[in-house]
Motif scaffolding. Structure first.
Motif, PDB file in Angstrom:
ATOM      1  N   ALA A 116       1.373  18.015  -9.443  1.00  0.00           N
ATOM      2  CA  ALA A 116       1.463  19.386  -9.943  1.00  0.00           C
ATOM      3  C   ALA A 116       2.020  20.315  -8.878  1.00  0.00           C
ATOM      4  CB  ALA A 116       0.092  19.868 -10.406  1.00  0.00           C
ATOM      5  N   ALA A 117       1.551  20.158  -7.656  1.00  0.00           N
ATOM      6  CA  ALA A 117       2.039  21.009  -6.565  1.00  0.00           C
ATOM      7  C   ALA A 117       3.512  20.756  -6.288  1.00  0.00           C
ATOM      8  CB  ALA A 117       1.215  20.781  -5.306  1.00  0.00           C
ATOM      9  N   SER A 118       3.939  19.495  -6.313  1.00  0.00           N
ATOM     10  CA  SER A 118       5.344  19.212  -6.017  1.00  0.00           C
ATOM     11  C   SER A 118       6.262  19.719  -7.122  1.00  0.00           C
ATOM     12  CB  SER A 118       5.554  17.715  -5.794  1.00  0.00           C
ATOM     13  OG  SER A 118       5.355  16.996  -6.993  1.00  0.00           O
ATOM     14  N   LEU A 119       5.810  19.698  -8.362  1.00  0.00           N
ATOM     15  CA  LEU A 119       6.629  20.229  -9.447  1.00  0.00           C
ATOM     16  C   LEU A 119       6.766  21.744  -9.345  1.00  0.00           C
ATOM     17  CD1 LEU A 119       5.353  18.120 -12.472  1.00  0.00           C
ATOM     18  CD2 LEU A 119       7.559  17.936 -11.317  1.00  0.00           C
ATOM     19  N   GLU A 120       5.681  22.409  -8.953  1.00  0.00           N
ATOM     20  CA  GLU A 120       5.696  23.865  -8.862  1.00  0.00           C
ATOM     21  C   GLU A 120       6.419  24.371  -7.623  1.00  0.00           C
ATOM     22  OE1 GLU A 120       4.708  26.315 -10.967  1.00  0.00           O
ATOM     23  OE2 GLU A 120       4.523  24.669 -12.369  1.00  0.00           O
ATOM     24  N   SER A 121       6.283  23.669  -6.495  1.00  0.00           N
ATOM     25  CA  SER A 121       6.785  24.221  -5.249  1.00  0.00           C
ATOM     26  C   SER A 121       8.072  23.579  -4.757  1.00  0.00           C
ATOM     27  CB  SER A 121       5.717  24.078  -4.168  1.00  0.00           C
ATOM     28  OG  SER A 121       5.421  22.721  -3.987  1.00  0.00           O
ATOM     29  N   ASN A 122       8.534  22.515  -5.388  1.00  0.00           N
ATOM     30  CA  ASN A 122       9.783  21.859  -4.997  1.00  0.00           C
ATOM     31  C   ASN A 122       9.798  21.487  -3.514  1.00  0.00           C
ATOM     32  OD1 ASN A 122      10.835  22.145  -7.602  1.00  0.00           O
ATOM     33  ND2 ASN A 122      11.484  24.217  -7.142  1.00  0.00           N
ATOM     34  N   ALA A 123       9.143  20.399  -3.183  1.00  0.00           N
ATOM     35  CA  ALA A 123       9.073  19.950  -1.787  1.00  0.00           C
ATOM     36  C   ALA A 123      10.473  19.784  -1.223  1.00  0.00           C
ATOM     37  CB  ALA A 123       8.307  18.627  -1.705  1.00  0.00           C
ATOM     38  N   GLN A 124      10.665  20.254   0.004  1.00  0.00           N
ATOM     39  CA  GLN A 124      11.962  20.126   0.655  1.00  0.00           C
ATOM     40  C   GLN A 124      12.059  18.825   1.451  1.00  0.00           C
ATOM     41  OE1 GLN A 124      10.416  23.316   0.684  1.00  0.00           O
ATOM     42  NE2 GLN A 124      11.817  23.894  -0.924  1.00  0.00           N
ATOM     43  N   GLU A 125      10.935  18.298   1.930  1.00  0.00           N
ATOM     44  CA  GLU A 125      10.918  17.055   2.700  1.00  0.00           C
ATOM     45  C   GLU A 125       9.673  16.264   2.340  1.00  0.00           C
ATOM     46  OE1 GLU A 125      12.843  19.374   6.544  1.00  0.00           O
ATOM     47  OE2 GLU A 125      10.983  18.259   6.806  1.00  0.00           O
ATOM     48  N   VAL A 126       9.843  14.943   2.160  1.00  0.00           N
ATOM     49  CA  VAL A 126       8.720  14.053   1.861  1.00  0.00           C
ATOM     50  C   VAL A 126       8.909  12.774   2.654  1.00  0.00           C
ATOM     51  CG1 VAL A 126       7.535  12.711   0.082  1.00  0.00           C
ATOM     52  CG2 VAL A 126       8.358  14.997  -0.453  1.00  0.00           C
ATOM     53  N   GLY A 127       7.826  12.282   3.247  1.00  0.00           N
ATOM     54  CA  GLY A 127       7.908  11.051   4.031  1.00  0.00           C
ATOM     55  C   GLY A 127       6.545  10.557   4.437  1.00  0.00           C
ATOM     56  N   VAL A 128       6.465  10.016   5.655  1.00  0.00           N
ATOM     57  CA  VAL A 128       5.208   9.475   6.167  1.00  0.00           C
ATOM     58  C   VAL A 128       4.903  10.072   7.537  1.00  0.00           C
ATOM     59  CG1 VAL A 128       5.330   7.295   4.899  1.00  0.00           C
ATOM     60  CG2 VAL A 128       6.359   7.459   7.160  1.00  0.00           C
ATOM     61  N   ARG A 129       3.634  10.087   7.854  1.00  0.00           N
ATOM     62  CA  ARG A 129       3.161  10.506   9.179  1.00  0.00           C
ATOM     63  C   ARG A 129       2.318   9.377   9.741  1.00  0.00           C
ATOM     64  NH1 ARG A 129      -1.280  12.961  11.802  1.00  0.00           N
ATOM     65  NH2 ARG A 129      -0.612  14.385  13.460  1.00  0.00           N
ATOM     66  N   PHE A 130       2.690   8.900  10.911  1.00  0.00           N
ATOM     67  CA  PHE A 130       1.942   7.862  11.600  1.00  0.00           C
ATOM     68  C   PHE A 130       1.128   8.514  12.706  1.00  0.00           C
ATOM     69  CE2 PHE A 130       5.856   5.890  10.085  1.00  0.00           C
ATOM     70  CZ  PHE A 130       5.341   4.837   9.341  1.00  0.00           C
ATOM     71  N   GLY A 131      -0.107   8.097  12.854  1.00  0.00           N
ATOM     72  CA  GLY A 131      -0.964   8.641  13.898  1.00  0.00           C
ATOM     73  C   GLY A 131      -2.371   8.794  13.398  1.00  0.00           C
ATOM     74  N   GLN A 132      -3.277   9.160  14.259  1.00  0.00           N
ATOM     75  CA  GLN A 132      -4.675   9.303  13.886  1.00  0.00           C
ATOM     76  C   GLN A 132      -4.810  10.449  12.896  1.00  0.00           C
ATOM     77  OE1 GLN A 132      -7.360  11.568  14.466  1.00  0.00           O
ATOM     78  NE2 GLN A 132      -8.899  10.096  13.830  1.00  0.00           N
ATOM     79  N   PHE A 133      -5.499  10.187  11.799  1.00  0.00           N
ATOM     80  CA  PHE A 133      -5.606  11.172  10.730  1.00  0.00           C
ATOM     81  C   PHE A 133      -6.925  10.968  10.010  1.00  0.00           C
ATOM     82  CE2 PHE A 133      -4.951  12.887   6.519  1.00  0.00           C
ATOM     83  CZ  PHE A 133      -4.231  14.036   6.748  1.00  0.00           C
ATOM     84  N   GLY A 134      -7.964  11.637  10.418  1.00  0.00           N
ATOM     85  CA  GLY A 134      -9.247  11.592   9.730  1.00  0.00           C
ATOM     86  C   GLY A 134      -9.775  10.200   9.461  1.00  0.00           C
ATOM     87  N   GLY A 135      -9.621   9.280  10.367  1.00  0.00           N
ATOM     88  CA  GLY A 135     -10.087   7.921  10.150  1.00  0.00           C
ATOM     89  C   GLY A 135      -9.018   6.995   9.609  1.00  0.00           C
ATOM     90  N   ASN A 136      -7.892   7.513   9.196  1.00  0.00           N
ATOM     91  CA  ASN A 136      -6.780   6.712   8.694  1.00  0.00           C
ATOM     92  C   ASN A 136      -5.608   6.831   9.664  1.00  0.00           C
ATOM     93  OD1 ASN A 136      -8.289   6.152   6.317  1.00  0.00           O
ATOM     94  ND2 ASN A 136      -7.679   8.117   5.491  1.00  0.00           N
TER      95      ASN A 136
END
Length: 155
Positions: free
Chosen positions: A16-36
């Motif tokens: 829903a957010a991506s349809l409304e806001s039209n993301a300009q960039e999408v990908g991946v983030r590698f690194g420590q992130f809240g246990g993931n």
């Protein structure tokens, strides 16, 4: 079953957010992130010099960051851009975690291919379930840039 409900809600709101806001960039983030260690990374423009930098990670729990990069500027006359931001950070698992995260980063948008790479540092102050401060949260971002003009969609 609990994780399927959480996954469904996160995916629903992300779509829903991506349809409304039209993301300009999408990908991946590698690194420590809240246990993931890996997150889906997206950038949503709010104007010429600010944006939302959001991440959703899955693993032992679900992590969600939505950081407002209120400073987004070029580094001199180079193609590098630096940014500073802050926002909420959630970790949905047992134990639940709510935190305030900061962000300082630099990125490079290739002109020939629609790819943006960047590195960031996210010091995080956890407020709910426990109170801690984490200064060792670093990440590497690789995103696909939408648009066909050969430059970053966020100027």
């Amino acid at each position: 079953m609990k994780y399927f409900k959480i996954l469904f809600l996160v995916m629903f709101f992300a779509c829903a957010a991506s349809l409304e806001s039209n993301a300009q960039e999408v990908g991946v983030r590698f690194g420590q992130f809240g246990g993931n260690n890996v997150a889906i990374d997206g950038v949503f423009s709010l104007g010429q010099f600010s944006r939302i930098h959001a991440d959703v990670s899955f693993g032992s729990g679900v992590g969600i960051d939505a950081l407002w990069d209120f400073i987004y500027r070029p580094v001199g006359s180079s193609d590098f851009k630096w940014y500073v931001g802050a926002g909420p950070s959630l970790y949905i698992d047992d134990p639940f975690s709510l935190a305030a995260a900061g962000e300082v980063g630099i990125e490079y948008a290739f002109e020939e291919v629609p790819i943006v790479i960047g590195a960031d540092w996210r010091p995080t102050f956890r407020i709910v379930e426990n109170t801690d401060f984490f200064a060792d949260v670093f990440g590497l971002n690789i995103r696909w840039r939408f648009g066909n003009d050969g430059s970053s969609s966020i100027n």
